[in-house]
Design a protein around this motif. Structure first.
Motif, PDB file in Angstrom:
ATOM      1  N   ALA A  43       0.826  -1.211   0.000  1.00 19.63           N
ATOM      2  CA  ALA A  43       0.000   0.000   0.000  1.00 19.63           C
ATOM      3  C   ALA A  43       0.857   1.256   0.000  1.00 19.63           C
ATOM      4  N   ALA A  44       1.959   1.204   0.752  1.00 18.60           N
ATOM      5  CA  ALA A  44       2.852   2.359   0.800  1.00 18.60           C
ATOM      6  C   ALA A  44       3.450   2.645  -0.570  1.00 18.60           C
ATOM      7  N   ARG A  45       3.824   1.586  -1.297  1.00 22.85           N
ATOM      8  CA  ARG A  45       4.409   1.782  -2.632  1.00 22.85           C
ATOM      9  C   ARG A  45       3.416   2.409  -3.597  1.00 22.85           C
ATOM     10  N   CYS A  46       2.126   2.122  -3.383  1.00 24.33           N
ATOM     11  CA  CYS A  46       1.100   2.660  -4.273  1.00 24.33           C
ATOM     12  C   CYS A  46       0.516   3.980  -3.770  1.00 24.33           C
ATOM     13  N   GLY A  47       0.962   4.417  -2.610  1.00 27.32           N
ATOM     14  CA  GLY A  47       0.445   5.666  -2.057  1.00 27.32           C
ATOM     15  C   GLY A  47      -0.987   5.574  -1.590  1.00 27.32           C
ATOM     16  N   THR A  48      -1.396   4.380  -1.165  1.00 18.64           N
ATOM     17  CA  THR A  48      -2.776   4.165  -0.747  1.00 18.64           C
ATOM     18  C   THR A  48      -2.907   4.280   0.767  1.00 18.64           C
ATOM     19  N   ALA A  49      -3.940   4.968   1.231  1.00 16.56           N
ATOM     20  CA  ALA A  49      -4.179   5.109   2.661  1.00 16.56           C
ATOM     21  C   ALA A  49      -4.485   3.748   3.268  1.00 16.56           C
ATOM     22  N   THR A  50      -4.086   3.544   4.514  1.00 19.00           N
ATOM     23  CA  THR A  50      -4.301   2.272   5.193  1.00 19.00           C
ATOM     24  C   THR A  50      -5.144   2.456   6.432  1.00 19.00           C
ATOM     25  N   VAL A  51      -5.865   1.420   6.784  1.00 15.16           N
ATOM     26  CA  VAL A  51      -6.712   1.391   7.972  1.00 15.16           C
ATOM     27  C   VAL A  51      -6.380   0.124   8.738  1.00 15.16           C
ATOM     28  N   ALA A  52      -6.218   0.217  10.036  1.00 15.38           N
ATOM     29  CA  ALA A  52      -5.903  -0.950  10.846  1.00 15.38           C
ATOM     30  C   ALA A  52      -7.055  -1.944  10.819  1.00 15.38           C
ATOM     31  N   ALA A  53      -6.711  -3.232  10.958  1.00 10.76           N
ATOM     32  CA  ALA A  53      -7.707  -4.306  10.934  1.00 10.76           C
ATOM     33  C   ALA A  53      -8.432  -4.377  12.274  1.00 10.76           C
ATOM     34  N   ASP A  54      -9.186  -3.350  12.554  1.00 11.00           N
ATOM     35  CA  ASP A  54      -9.915  -3.216  13.806  1.00 11.00           C
ATOM     36  C   ASP A  54     -11.218  -2.494  13.501  1.00 11.00           C
ATOM     37  N   ALA A  55     -12.320  -3.002  14.036  1.00 10.15           N
ATOM     38  CA  ALA A  55     -13.628  -2.427  13.706  1.00 10.15           C
ATOM     39  C   ALA A  55     -13.714  -0.954  14.072  1.00 10.15           C
ATOM     40  N   ARG A  56     -13.089  -0.550  15.185  1.00 12.04           N
ATOM     41  CA  ARG A  56     -13.143   0.855  15.578  1.00 12.04           C
ATOM     42  C   ARG A  56     -12.372   1.732  14.602  1.00 12.04           C
ATOM     43  N   ALA A  57     -11.236   1.218  14.124  1.00  5.47           N
ATOM     44  CA  ALA A  57     -10.457   1.990  13.158  1.00  5.47           C
ATOM     45  C   ALA A  57     -11.210   2.132  11.841  1.00  5.47           C
ATOM     46  N   VAL A  58     -11.849   1.038  11.405  1.00  4.12           N
ATOM     47  CA  VAL A  58     -12.620   1.096  10.165  1.00  4.12           C
ATOM     48  C   VAL A  58     -13.796   2.051  10.329  1.00  4.12           C
ATOM     49  N   ALA A  59     -14.470   1.978  11.470  1.00  2.65           N
ATOM     50  CA  ALA A  59     -15.602   2.887  11.710  1.00  2.65           C
ATOM     51  C   ALA A  59     -15.152   4.340  11.693  1.00  2.65           C
ATOM     52  N   ALA A  60     -13.975   4.611  12.260  1.00  2.21           N
ATOM     53  CA  ALA A  60     -13.449   5.975  12.251  1.00  2.21           C
ATOM     54  C   ALA A  60     -13.165   6.432  10.828  1.00  2.21           C
ATOM     55  N   TRP A  61     -12.626   5.530  10.004  1.00  2.00           N
ATOM     56  CA  TRP A  61     -12.369   5.889   8.604  1.00  2.00           C
ATOM     57  C   TRP A  61     -13.675   6.162   7.876  1.00  2.00           C
ATOM     58  N   VAL A  62     -14.676   5.326   8.129  1.00  2.00           N
ATOM     59  CA  VAL A  62     -15.970   5.532   7.480  1.00  2.00           C
ATOM     60  C   VAL A  62     -16.542   6.898   7.842  1.00  2.00           C
ATOM     61  N   ARG A  63     -16.373   7.304   9.091  1.00  2.20           N
ATOM     62  CA  ARG A  63     -16.880   8.614   9.512  1.00  2.20           C
ATOM     63  C   ARG A  63     -16.011   9.761   8.988  1.00  2.20           C
ATOM     64  N   GLY A  64     -14.921   9.401   8.312  1.00  2.00           N
ATOM     65  CA  GLY A  64     -14.058  10.451   7.757  1.00  2.00           C
ATOM     66  C   GLY A  64     -13.060  10.984   8.742  1.00  2.00           C
ATOM     67  N   GLY A  65     -12.813  10.247   9.837  1.00  2.00           N
ATOM     68  CA  GLY A  65     -11.864  10.700  10.814  1.00  2.00           C
ATOM     69  C   GLY A  65     -10.462  10.773  10.251  1.00  2.00           C
ATOM     70  N   ALA A  66      -9.816  11.878  10.414  1.00  2.00           N
ATOM     71  CA  ALA A  66      -8.477  12.046   9.863  1.00  2.00           C
ATOM     72  C   ALA A  66      -7.484  11.091  10.515  1.00  2.00           C
ATOM     73  N   ALA A  67      -7.770  10.664  11.735  1.00  2.00           N
ATOM     74  CA  ALA A  67      -6.833   9.767  12.414  1.00  2.00           C
ATOM     75  C   ALA A  67      -6.830   8.382  11.813  1.00  2.00           C
ATOM     76  N   ALA A  68      -7.907   8.032  11.107  1.00  2.00           N
ATOM     77  CA  ALA A  68      -8.001   6.676  10.546  1.00  2.00           C
ATOM     78  C   ALA A  68      -7.128   6.519   9.309  1.00  2.00           C
ATOM     79  N   ASP A  69      -7.036   7.591   8.526  1.00  3.09           N
ATOM     80  CA  ASP A  69      -6.213   7.553   7.324  1.00  3.09           C
ATOM     81  C   ASP A  69      -4.826   8.079   7.660  1.00  3.09           C
ATOM     82  N   ARG A  70      -3.833   7.454   7.129  1.00  5.27           N
ATOM     83  CA  ARG A  70      -2.498   8.014   7.279  1.00  5.27           C
ATOM     84  C   ARG A  70      -1.822   7.960   5.911  1.00  5.27           C
ATOM     85  N   ALA A  71      -1.025   8.953   5.617  1.00 12.06           N
ATOM     86  CA  ALA A  71      -0.361   8.983   4.327  1.00 12.06           C
ATOM     87  C   ALA A  71       0.606   7.813   4.232  1.00 12.06           C
TER      88      ALA A  71
END
Length: 271
Positions: free
Chosen positions: A242-270
């Protein structure tokens, strides 16, 4: 007698049974959908793997095999069926009853209706498959998705994928503007069927919008990484990809995924 190595359904077997004839068939494969020891003589067999690249077979993560019938078992059953008239009659009658009960049009239509009703009660799932005869073909366009896409990669080469799938299935609901893109990696592993069964366990009753891409090789996976908004990461190797492709990553945890779905900036990291 039909000691097949491979069979799609076994229509001649079913026709013979419907006619009241006793049948001798391989104990593996298609005929086992309607044949057991109460209606047929089952020839012992063993599964033999077909080497990758044989003939015109496309690549498959599940692999290919055929059922090699045991000659001694076949001979034994043929002697029994020739010498024992009562056995012939009882198997013939039982086989005819089985086919009339399970395989006539009324029964088949009822089974199809039950299955369609069950599927209609579940969220829709779209399944795509990479063209096995064009290994250089690009991945399918992601033009039937919601506004955001989250990639989950499944396969033996991604041992943490069940955690990633479970997190996405638990965190994403029917009303979320997210499509979960599940890529089943074509990594040549023999456990492809088990992977698909496990995916059914995770997403079969999940409310999330799901798009499944089958037979995803490295090129397809790279294309999906670039095109999806983020990917769930449960393995270090996938995080590196994912890093080589420049794709944002989300931890394999339901809370992290939920945060990403809500658009939380903490869920996405460059990446």
């Amino acid at each position: 007698m039909h000691p097949y190595r491979g069979e799609g359904f076994g229509m001649p077997i079913a026709e013979a049974m419907a006619s009241g004839l006793p049948v001798v068939v391989t104990d593996d494969g298609a005929a086992r959908d309607f044949c057991d020891e109460t209606v047929a003589l089952l020839v012992r067999s063993r599964r033999v793997a077909i080497p990758p690249g044989s003939g015109d077979l496309p690549s498959s993560s599940a692999g290919y095999w055929f059922a090699e019938p045991d000659v001694d078992s076949l001979v034994t059953h043929l002697r029994r069926i020739v010498e024992d008239g009562e056995l012939r009659a009882s198997l013939g009658a039982a086989g005819r009853a089985r086919v009339l009960a399970q395989l006539d049009w009324t029964a088949i239509a009822g089974q199809a209706a039950q299955r369609l009703q069950a599927l209609a009660a579940r969220p829709a799932r779209r399944v795509l498959a990479a063209d096995p005869y064009r290994p250089d073909a690009p991945p399918h366009p992601l033009d039937d998705t919601r506004s955001r896409t989250l990639l989950v990669v499944a396969g033996e080469g991604h041992p943490g994928w069940p955690r990633a799938a479970a997190a996405a299935a638990a965190a994403i609901g029917a009303d979320d503007d997210v499509t979960v893109v599940v890529a089943v990696a074509d990594d040549g592993a023999p456990s492809g069927e088990a992977t698909l069964a496990a995916l059914e366990d995770h997403f079969g009753s999940a409310a999330a919008d799901v798009l499944v891409e089958l037979g995803a090789d490295d090129g397809v996976l790279a294309g999906l990484l670039v095109r999806c908004d983020a990917t769930v990461v449960a393995d270090p190797g996938w995080a590196s990809a994912a890093a080589r492709c420049g794709t944002a990553t989300v931890a394999a945890d339901a809370r992290a995924v939920a945060a990403w779905v809500r658009g939380g900036a903490a869920a996405d990291r460059a990446a």
